[in-house]
Design an enzyme around this catalytic site. Sequence first.
Site, PDB file in Angstrom:
ATOM      1  N   GLU A   1       0.545 -34.090 -36.124  1.00 31.29           N
ATOM      2  CA  GLU A   1       1.617 -34.965 -36.605  1.00 31.29           C
ATOM      3  C   GLU A   1       1.290 -36.428 -36.304  1.00 31.29           C
ATOM      4  O   GLU A   1       1.487 -37.308 -37.155  1.00 31.29           O
ATOM      5  CB  GLU A   1       2.941 -34.577 -35.937  1.00 31.29           C
TER       6      GLU A   1
ATOM      7  N   ASP B   1       6.269 -36.382 -37.767  1.00 28.54           N
ATOM      8  CA  ASP B   1       7.172 -35.285 -38.101  1.00 28.54           C
ATOM      9  C   ASP B   1       8.004 -35.635 -39.330  1.00 28.54           C
ATOM     10  O   ASP B   1       8.180 -34.813 -40.238  1.00 28.54           O
ATOM     11  CB  ASP B   1       8.077 -34.987 -36.901  1.00 28.54           C
TER      12      ASP B   1
END
EC number: 3.1.26.3
Length: 239
Positions: A130, A58
């Site tokens: 991610e 992220d």
Amino acid sequence: MKNKRSQNSPYITPNSSYTTLEKALGYSFKDKRLLEQALTHKSCKLALNNERLEFLGDAVLGLVIGELLYHKFYQYDEGKLSKLRASIVSAHGFTKLAKAIALQDYLRVSSSEEISNGREKPSILSSAFEALMAGVYLEAGLAKVQKIMQNLLNRAYKRLDLEHLFMDYKTALQELTQAQFCVIPTYQLLKEKGPDHHKEFEMALYIQDKMYATAKGKSKKEAEQQCAYQALQKLKEAK
């Protein structure tokens, strides 16, 4: 791609190797265990899953996409750049990129998630994306992630600009429901879980007291946008 359940394992695993995925990604992992961890959902209840990698991914993707947009759209101010980044750095945006490499075919999920089509859920698919990018970062560095993301964005989006990329689904839905039903949608928080640094929110969307959609996101706003997107699709199909 068909998936199967191993006799010695509670989770569903792909039939084929990860070679096709790595080819689509444009990167071959040196440590296949790292790749496998990135693809393992917590529902498998194994010692290693992709949650920690998701946390790192992220941050990495936020930086990479922010820098990419900064250089590409030199004419945009901070507000427009933030909108662009928010549309990509989201469950919806990462799901779109994940599907560009058919990532859903390679996820390791529990049998219960498989039955509920969990590998197609934006919350699971975007988290795995991610985690996958975090794995690339750990092995090959930021420059490789930047190269991969540039290629994936070009494949997933016909045009990468504010008009075609950013859509405020909540506003679009409100305008539609006001025109059709003379009401505006309402949103309700169904569930909030996770530590402060890794919250997940589940929201429900109602139109005239009827539930039209539920969705999860890392913020209430993101989950509401996902709900609005689903409701827009349903209303379009009903026409």
